[in-house]
Write a protein that holds these residues in place. Sequence first.
Motif, PDB file in Angstrom:
ATOM      1  N   HIS A  16      -3.093  12.196   7.330  1.00  0.00           N
ATOM      2  CA  HIS A  16      -3.735  12.255   8.650  1.00  0.00           C
ATOM      3  C   HIS A  16      -4.517  13.546   8.901  1.00  0.00           C
ATOM      4  CE1 HIS A  16      -0.331   9.318   9.950  1.00  0.00           C
ATOM      5  NE2 HIS A  16      -1.355   8.686   9.392  1.00  0.00           N
ATOM      6  N   ASP A 100      -6.527   6.379  -1.896  1.00  0.00           N
ATOM      7  CA  ASP A 100      -6.340   4.954  -1.611  1.00  0.00           C
ATOM      8  C   ASP A 100      -5.244   4.718  -0.579  1.00  0.00           C
ATOM      9  OD1 ASP A 100      -8.275   4.199  -3.369  1.00  0.00           O
ATOM     10  OD2 ASP A 100      -6.922   4.001  -5.068  1.00  0.00           O
ATOM     11  N   GLY A 101      -4.205   5.518  -0.600  1.00  0.00           N
ATOM     12  CA  GLY A 101      -3.097   5.312   0.323  1.00  0.00           C
ATOM     13  C   GLY A 101      -1.812   5.892  -0.237  1.00  0.00           C
ATOM     14  N   LYS A 162      -3.978   3.969  15.478  1.00  0.00           N
ATOM     15  CA  LYS A 162      -3.395   3.717  14.157  1.00  0.00           C
ATOM     16  C   LYS A 162      -1.875   3.662  14.203  1.00  0.00           C
ATOM     17  CE  LYS A 162      -7.272   6.005  11.926  1.00  0.00           C
ATOM     18  NZ  LYS A 162      -7.758   7.183  11.252  1.00  0.00           N
ATOM     19  N   ILE A 179       0.693  -3.195  13.219  1.00  0.00           N
ATOM     20  CA  ILE A 179      -0.046  -2.011  12.771  1.00  0.00           C
ATOM     21  C   ILE A 179      -1.373  -1.941  13.522  1.00  0.00           C
ATOM     22  CG2 ILE A 179      -1.135  -0.916  10.778  1.00  0.00           C
ATOM     23  CD1 ILE A 179       0.966  -2.344   9.046  1.00  0.00           C
ATOM     24  N   LYS A 180      -1.756  -0.732  13.909  1.00  0.00           N
ATOM     25  CA  LYS A 180      -3.000  -0.505  14.658  1.00  0.00           C
ATOM     26  C   LYS A 180      -3.043  -1.382  15.901  1.00  0.00           C
ATOM     27  CE  LYS A 180      -5.632   0.856  10.584  1.00  0.00           C
ATOM     28  NZ  LYS A 180      -6.806   0.688   9.766  1.00  0.00           N
ATOM     29  N   TYR A 214      -2.381  -0.837  -1.533  1.00  0.00           N
ATOM     30  CA  TYR A 214      -2.192   0.618  -1.473  1.00  0.00           C
ATOM     31  C   TYR A 214      -1.633   1.136  -0.156  1.00  0.00           C
ATOM     32  CZ  TYR A 214      -5.151   0.405  -5.608  1.00  0.00           C
ATOM     33  OH  TYR A 214      -5.654   0.110  -6.844  1.00  0.00           O
ATOM     34  N   ASP A 215      -1.562   0.292   0.865  1.00  0.00           N
ATOM     35  CA  ASP A 215      -1.142   0.774   2.184  1.00  0.00           C
ATOM     36  C   ASP A 215       0.370   0.600   2.346  1.00  0.00           C
ATOM     37  OD1 ASP A 215      -0.533   0.562   5.146  1.00  0.00           O
ATOM     38  OD2 ASP A 215      -2.663   1.084   5.242  1.00  0.00           O
ATOM     39  N   ASP A 217       2.517   1.014   4.949  1.00  0.00           N
ATOM     40  CA  ASP A 217       2.987   0.269   6.129  1.00  0.00           C
ATOM     41  C   ASP A 217       2.667  -1.221   6.017  1.00  0.00           C
ATOM     42  OD1 ASP A 217       4.128   2.405   7.552  1.00  0.00           O
ATOM     43  OD2 ASP A 217       2.153   3.065   8.232  1.00  0.00           O
ATOM     44  N   ARG A 218       1.435  -1.520   5.635  1.00  0.00           N
ATOM     45  CA  ARG A 218       1.005  -2.926   5.606  1.00  0.00           C
ATOM     46  C   ARG A 218       1.518  -3.651   4.360  1.00  0.00           C
ATOM     47  NH1 ARG A 218      -4.492  -2.437   5.284  1.00  0.00           N
ATOM     48  NH2 ARG A 218      -4.332  -2.665   3.030  1.00  0.00           N
ATOM     49  N   ASP A 219       1.347  -3.025   3.183  1.00  0.00           N
ATOM     50  CA  ASP A 219       1.568  -3.736   1.924  1.00  0.00           C
ATOM     51  C   ASP A 219       3.000  -3.650   1.400  1.00  0.00           C
ATOM     52  OD1 ASP A 219      -1.113  -4.397   1.955  1.00  0.00           O
ATOM     53  OD2 ASP A 219      -1.708  -2.577   0.893  1.00  0.00           O
TER      54      ASP A 219
END
Length: 371
Positions: A16, A100-101, A162, A179-180, A214-215, A217-219
């Motif tokens: 961040h 990428d993350g 975010k 998320i977001k 690569y995320d 939280d999401r992936d």
Amino acid sequence: MMRGNEVIGILFAYVHEERVRELTENRVMASIPYGGRYRLVDFALSNLVNSGVNKVGVITEQNYQSLMDHLGSGKTWNLSRKREGLFLLPPFGAEISRTDGLVSSLASIHRFLRNSKEEYVLISNCDTVSNIDYRDVFRFHSEKNADITVIYRHGTSPDTDKNVVYTVDPEGYVRDMLIKRGSDQNCNYGIGKCIIRRQKLMDLVDEAMSRNLYDFDRDIMQRNLKDMKVYGYEYTGAAYTITSFKDYFEANMALMDPKVRAQLFPAAHPIYTKVRDDMPAKYGLGSSVENSIVADGCVIDGEVENCVLFRGVRVKKGAKLKNCVIMQDCVIGEGTKLDYVVADKNVEFDMNRNMAGSSSYPVYVSKGSRV
């Protein structure tokens, strides 16, 4: 019962930092100065050490020279030892781009994780100022027999663009995660900290990488939420997440409140930082200081009100500072008036300068400037 010596701490030093580009142009997020003598990484590291964790890896990306200088061998945090201790994990030779993350960052330290003996990993960003006793979180994680325990706060999220928002039932079980979300209502928002078994983390990262995901939280979290026991631990103490330059300014100003200071710096749970052997602050005969934090080595001959002054700041005669954050070794010239100004390190203000921002938009003066 899970103990601190069964846990590796993994700190993301750079996450961040694009949100406070003014402060991270020449340094990583983790080494942003805060509160007169600290850096953000001091809070993340001290929380781990005070909770019994004695192996910590710090993942960096670029601009990490000031962080390396600050951390040194880790002696300040009692992490300079023959076994375990502090590990800086820079991007040398990484085949994976960390931009990428978080998943690719974790993949790049696969060998470090594989060679570790500890059973659990505590993952944390460095952008939140807080004083958390993780032993309570370890206990909660063990009692619930959770796969992952996320740490959240209830209230208005500091970052409505975010944020990660959790739906948590009365037992602490995470039913859903968004998320977001972009909500400014009260919610259960994450503060970038979670506990997970080391082997489970490695398996999840390997699977995500094999699918070009690569995320974190999401992936990893959201994608596997229904297949894992994910619990949420609510942290109720003081916490300030730096999501903008205004947040950074307000987090410093919050230290004027004795209740906030008592929560962030309790005697039983100290925040450690690199020592610089300065003389005590010196106040001239005509000086006036009100409701301010003044670090060692400052020389005050002017007026200071509602300010945070870092080590070695010089305020000359006739100068008036109000609602300012003045970093290390700055010099404020005679007759200069500053209001709502954040001055980075080694800034020199000439005589009779006037500069004013506002509470919603403080003025920033970059490192080493002469004004």
